[in-house]
Design an enzyme around this catalytic site. Sequence first.
Site, mmCIF file in Angstrom:
data_model
loop_
_atom_site.group_PDB
_atom_site.id
_atom_site.type_symbol
_atom_site.label_atom_id
_atom_site.label_comp_id
_atom_site.label_asym_id
_atom_site.label_seq_id
_atom_site.Cartn_x
_atom_site.Cartn_y
_atom_site.Cartn_z
ATOM 1 N N HIS A 1 -3.041 -2.975 -3.133
ATOM 2 C CA HIS A 1 -3.672 -2.230 -2.040
ATOM 3 C C HIS A 1 -3.105 -2.703 -0.704
ATOM 4 C CE1 HIS A 1 -6.779 -0.722 0.687
ATOM 5 N NE2 HIS A 1 -7.133 0.115 -0.272
ATOM 6 N N GLU B 1 -1.455 5.928 -0.813
ATOM 7 C CA GLU B 1 -2.365 5.683 0.310
ATOM 8 C C GLU B 1 -1.557 5.550 1.601
ATOM 9 O OE1 GLU B 1 -4.470 1.993 0.047
ATOM 10 O OE2 GLU B 1 -2.648 0.850 -0.292
#
Length: 240
Positions: free
Chosen positions: A94, A163
């Site tokens: 992430h 993302e």
Amino acid sequence: MRRKVLAGNWKMYKTRGEARAFLEAFVPLISPGAENREVILCGPFTCLDLLSAQAGPYAVGAQNVHWADHGAYTGEIAPQMLVELGVHYVIVGHSERREYFNETDSTVNRRLNNAQDHDLVPILCVGETESVRKDGITEAHIRSQLDRDLELVDMRRLIIAYEPIWAIGTGKTCEANEANRVCAMIRKHVNFEGVPILYGGSVKPENIDELMAQSDIDGVLVGGASLEAKSFARIVNFEV
């Protein structure tokens, strides 16, 4: 047909009591038509056993996993520890882990491989910063990430989340057609049609239907909007 995946990333939110209250409100809101959708709740480590113990139409995911099975790695967690808690999925790479904890493509790759060695399904996150986007090198940046992150990784047991970092927690949303274009590029680059590709970046009830109507977006990785039961239920119950 690729399955639809709706994953909530709680980040560093929710005590056990708050997680319990969320489930009590969330589970009854899931419509029967959502049974062909994979719902994943990625809670903090302290809530994982609680999430696993509750009966509900969701799987449990973690937010991090180490590349070693044991050792002097203070604050880290090994994959077999997650499996013991009933975890099936784990977020790896992430952007917040890369930025705040100095994770590199090399360590991301090691985490991915060790997760798969213990039958966990990793959710690999890739994406570009605002500066990369403005320079017009989004595709080259993401291809480079994928090439380094996915060395020796089994594509059959993987989820990829796109993302755009500039859209995370900012309220800015990547236009649905642009998100779809990048997801299609990712699918073409990894050359594996079956891998689910998610979009993550200010996903909310107001834009979920448009996002899920896109041909190459198989699901979403949701941050803030997954913290409130009614909000996340609307996302899980998307309509196209």
